[in-house]
Design a protein around this motif. Structure first.
Motif, PDB file in Angstrom:
ATOM      1  N   GLU A 153       0.820  -1.219   0.000  1.00  0.00           N
ATOM      2  CA  GLU A 153       0.000   0.000   0.000  1.00  0.00           C
ATOM      3  C   GLU A 153       0.848   1.260   0.000  1.00  0.00           C
ATOM      4  N   ASP A 154       2.014   1.215   0.666  1.00  0.00           N
ATOM      5  CA  ASP A 154       2.871   2.399   0.769  1.00  0.00           C
ATOM      6  C   ASP A 154       3.952   2.450  -0.312  1.00  0.00           C
ATOM      7  N   ALA A 155       3.762   1.720  -1.396  1.00  0.00           N
ATOM      8  CA  ALA A 155       4.734   1.738  -2.493  1.00  0.00           C
ATOM      9  C   ALA A 155       4.908   3.155  -3.025  1.00  0.00           C
ATOM     10  N   THR A 156       6.124   3.445  -3.472  1.00  0.00           N
ATOM     11  CA  THR A 156       6.407   4.774  -4.009  1.00  0.00           C
ATOM     12  C   THR A 156       6.099   4.828  -5.505  1.00  0.00           C
ATOM     13  N   GLN A 157       5.997   6.047  -6.005  1.00  0.00           N
ATOM     14  CA  GLN A 157       5.803   6.254  -7.436  1.00  0.00           C
ATOM     15  C   GLN A 157       6.912   5.569  -8.239  1.00  0.00           C
ATOM     16  N   GLU A 158       8.135   5.679  -7.748  1.00  0.00           N
ATOM     17  CA  GLU A 158       9.284   5.095  -8.452  1.00  0.00           C
ATOM     18  C   GLU A 158       9.167   3.576  -8.515  1.00  0.00           C
ATOM     19  N   GLU A 159       8.682   2.963  -7.434  1.00  0.00           N
ATOM     20  CA  GLU A 159       8.536   1.505  -7.421  1.00  0.00           C
ATOM     21  C   GLU A 159       7.475   1.046  -8.417  1.00  0.00           C
ATOM     22  N   VAL A 160       6.384   1.791  -8.505  1.00  0.00           N
ATOM     23  CA  VAL A 160       5.323   1.422  -9.446  1.00  0.00           C
ATOM     24  C   VAL A 160       5.809   1.601 -10.884  1.00  0.00           C
ATOM     25  N   LEU A 161       6.506   2.702 -11.141  1.00  0.00           N
ATOM     26  CA  LEU A 161       7.035   2.938 -12.483  1.00  0.00           C
ATOM     27  C   LEU A 161       8.067   1.880 -12.867  1.00  0.00           C
TER      28      LEU A 161
ATOM     29  N   MET B 265      -5.441   3.198  -7.582  1.00  0.00           N
ATOM     30  CA  MET B 265      -4.185   3.035  -6.866  1.00  0.00           C
ATOM     31  C   MET B 265      -4.197   3.945  -5.639  1.00  0.00           C
ATOM     32  N   PRO B 266      -3.319   3.695  -4.670  1.00  0.00           N
ATOM     33  CA  PRO B 266      -3.285   4.544  -3.474  1.00  0.00           C
ATOM     34  C   PRO B 266      -3.052   6.016  -3.816  1.00  0.00           C
ATOM     35  N   ASP B 267      -3.430   6.896  -2.890  1.00  0.00           N
ATOM     36  CA  ASP B 267      -3.431   8.338  -3.154  1.00  0.00           C
ATOM     37  C   ASP B 267      -2.067   8.903  -3.517  1.00  0.00           C
ATOM     38  N   GLN B 268      -0.994   8.274  -2.999  1.00  0.00           N
ATOM     39  CA  GLN B 268       0.329   8.841  -3.261  1.00  0.00           C
ATOM     40  C   GLN B 268       0.831   8.556  -4.673  1.00  0.00           C
ATOM     41  N   ILE B 269       0.105   7.739  -5.413  1.00  0.00           N
ATOM     42  CA  ILE B 269       0.526   7.360  -6.760  1.00  0.00           C
ATOM     43  C   ILE B 269      -0.172   8.244  -7.802  1.00  0.00           C
ATOM     44  N   ASP B 270       0.599   8.789  -8.703  1.00  0.00           N
ATOM     45  CA  ASP B 270       0.069   9.573  -9.818  1.00  0.00           C
ATOM     46  C   ASP B 270      -0.370   8.583 -10.905  1.00  0.00           C
ATOM     47  N   GLU B 271      -1.669   8.284 -10.941  1.00  0.00           N
ATOM     48  CA  GLU B 271      -2.176   7.266 -11.862  1.00  0.00           C
ATOM     49  C   GLU B 271      -1.909   7.631 -13.320  1.00  0.00           C
TER      50      GLU B 271
ATOM     51  N   ALA C   1       0.490   9.378 -14.597  1.00  0.00           N
ATOM     52  CA  ALA C   1       1.898   9.152 -14.942  1.00  0.00           C
ATOM     53  C   ALA C   1       2.187   7.672 -15.131  1.00  0.00           C
ATOM     54  N   VAL C   2       1.568   6.836 -14.298  1.00  0.00           N
ATOM     55  CA  VAL C   2       1.776   5.387 -14.406  1.00  0.00           C
ATOM     56  C   VAL C   2       1.187   4.868 -15.720  1.00  0.00           C
ATOM     57  N   LEU C   3      -0.033   5.272 -16.032  1.00  0.00           N
ATOM     58  CA  LEU C   3      -0.676   4.814 -17.265  1.00  0.00           C
ATOM     59  C   LEU C   3       0.093   5.307 -18.492  1.00  0.00           C
ATOM     60  N   SER C   4       0.639   6.514 -18.406  1.00  0.00           N
ATOM     61  CA  SER C   4       1.407   7.057 -19.524  1.00  0.00           C
ATOM     62  C   SER C   4       2.714   6.309 -19.730  1.00  0.00           C
ATOM     63  N   ALA C   5       3.217   5.658 -18.664  1.00  0.00           N
ATOM     64  CA  ALA C   5       4.483   4.929 -18.756  1.00  0.00           C
ATOM     65  C   ALA C   5       4.326   3.559 -19.420  1.00  0.00           C
ATOM     66  N   VAL C   6       3.091   3.075 -19.502  1.00  0.00           N
ATOM     67  CA  VAL C   6       2.851   1.777 -20.147  1.00  0.00           C
ATOM     68  C   VAL C   6       3.149   1.902 -21.640  1.00  0.00           C
ATOM     69  N   SER C   7       3.903   0.960 -22.175  1.00  0.00           N
ATOM     70  CA  SER C   7       4.198   0.953 -23.609  1.00  0.00           C
ATOM     71  C   SER C   7       2.902   0.974 -24.411  1.00  0.00           C
ATOM     72  N   LEU C   8       2.842   1.829 -25.424  1.00  0.00           N
ATOM     73  CA  LEU C   8       1.648   1.892 -26.264  1.00  0.00           C
ATOM     74  C   LEU C   8       1.332   0.541 -26.887  1.00  0.00           C
ATOM     75  N   ASP C   9       2.381  -0.234 -27.174  1.00  0.00           N
ATOM     76  CA  ASP C   9       2.182  -1.548 -27.781  1.00  0.00           C
ATOM     77  C   ASP C   9       1.574  -2.550 -26.813  1.00  0.00           C
ATOM     78  N   LYS C  10       1.618  -2.218 -25.503  1.00  0.00           N
ATOM     79  CA  LYS C  10       1.131  -3.155 -24.490  1.00  0.00           C
ATOM     80  C   LYS C  10      -0.039  -2.590 -23.678  1.00  0.00           C
ATOM     81  N   ASP C  11      -0.607  -1.489 -24.132  1.00  0.00           N
ATOM     82  CA  ASP C  11      -1.673  -0.800 -23.396  1.00  0.00           C
ATOM     83  C   ASP C  11      -3.022  -1.480 -23.626  1.00  0.00           C
ATOM     84  N   VAL C  12      -3.148  -2.726 -23.159  1.00  0.00           N
ATOM     85  CA  VAL C  12      -4.353  -3.508 -23.451  1.00  0.00           C
ATOM     86  C   VAL C  12      -5.577  -3.016 -22.682  1.00  0.00           C
ATOM     87  N   ASP C  13      -5.370  -2.164 -21.683  1.00  0.00           N
ATOM     88  CA  ASP C  13      -6.514  -1.555 -20.999  1.00  0.00           C
ATOM     89  C   ASP C  13      -7.010  -0.318 -21.732  1.00  0.00           C
TER      90      ASP C  13
END
Length: 293
Positions: free
Chosen positions: A72-80, A101-107, A109-121
């Motif tokens: 739950e307390d994962a950092t933005q860097e860990e998720v990225l 995702m938990p409040d401390q995570i910039d959703e 930014a995380v979604l933008s980091a997903v490869s466009l080729d793998k963005d199945v959501d």
């Protein structure tokens, strides 16, 4: 008049049978199955349940699945870093970031980091932007809205020229499905929590997509006879008469609506199974694109 009941389980099983055959052919050709990587942050019971359901569905149709679970307390860097790990894994063709995702995570930014080729959501801003631009085709479209459109087609409805009302404006369902209905040449109205007298708009709807998250919000006397209802809502309500003490209901009063609507999804078992099926379909599509160009 009794509405046609739209059973997403039946449609999903048929589509998943086809996905299973295609996945087996892919594995025979390439020596490995299509793969889905799931990122889960925190211990939210609902999110954990959804991840288990998605991984079970992968297994059922012959897709490989892998999960990275962070506290739950994962950092933005860990998720990225988890996103990047899956981006670089050649055996992972699709990446699912379980929301919320938990409040401390910039959703975003995380979604933008997903490869466009793998963005199945289908949540990468480029895919959402392409969905909004006339003449552009996104690589992937979001699973739940895509499932809604498939169910409308299953009901035998062509949205072209129809009045469509979307109840809810979330980035996950409401806004994308409104864009898809617009692309299908429906005249689309979006109603939300700040819409005064939403019932007046709903009464004009030939197609209603309800995704507001309020149990039995839409009343039977708000509905136009023959309306096609896609009820995305899955709301848990107390019911002492039920074996578990509760039941799941949609955003539309089903008991009243089924005698007025032309077609209506069941809850549960309507849109939910389609969401997972569209995710599997997108993962298979991603695998073919990445393996074969």
């Amino acid at each position: 008049m009794t509405a046609q009941l739209i059973d997403g389980n039946v449609v999903a099983r048929r589509l998943q049978d086809d996905i299973q055959q295609q996945a087996a052919a892919f594995e025979e050709k390439h020596g490995y199955p299509p793969g889905l990587g799931v990122i889960l942050v925190g211990a939210d019971p609902a999110s954990q349940m959804y991840v288990r359901m998605k991984r079970r569905a992968c297994k059922r149709v012959g897709l490989h699945s892998a999960a990275i679970e962070l506290p739950e307390d994962a950092t933005q860097e860990e998720v990225l870093a988890a996103v990047q790990q899956f981006n670089e894994d050649s055996k992972i063709h699709g990446i699912l970031v379980q929301l919320p995702m938990p409040d401390q995570i910039d959703e975003e930014a995380v979604l933008s980091a997903v490869s466009l080729d793998k963005d199945v959501d289908g949540f990468h801003p480029v895919n959402i932007g392409a969905l909004a631009m006339k003449g552009r085709t996104p690589t992937f479209t979001p699973a739940t809205p895509t499932g809604c459109m498939v169910l409308i087609e299953e009901a035998g409805i062509d949205p072209s020229g129809k009045q469509a009302v979307v109840l809810g404006r979330s980035n996950i369902v409401g806004l994308p499905v409104a864009l898809m209905l617009n692309e299908a040449n429906a005249t689309v109205t979006i109603c939300h929590s700040r819409t005064p007298d939403a019932s007046s708009y709903i009464r004009e709807a030939d197609i209603l997509v309800a995704a507001i998250g309020k149990p039995n919000y839409v009343k039977a006397n708000w509905l136009k006879p023959g309306v096609v209802i896609i009820d995305v809502g899955t709301n848990k309500v107390d019911d002492p008469s039920a074996e578990k003490g509760y039941q799941w209901v949609g955003d539309v009063d089903f008991e009243g609506a089924k005698d007025i609507a032309g077609a209506i999804t069941i809850v549960p078992g309507g849109v939910g199974p389609m969401t997972i099926t569209m995710l599997l379909s997108n993962t298979l599509k991603a695998a073919h694109r990445l393996a074969e160009g």
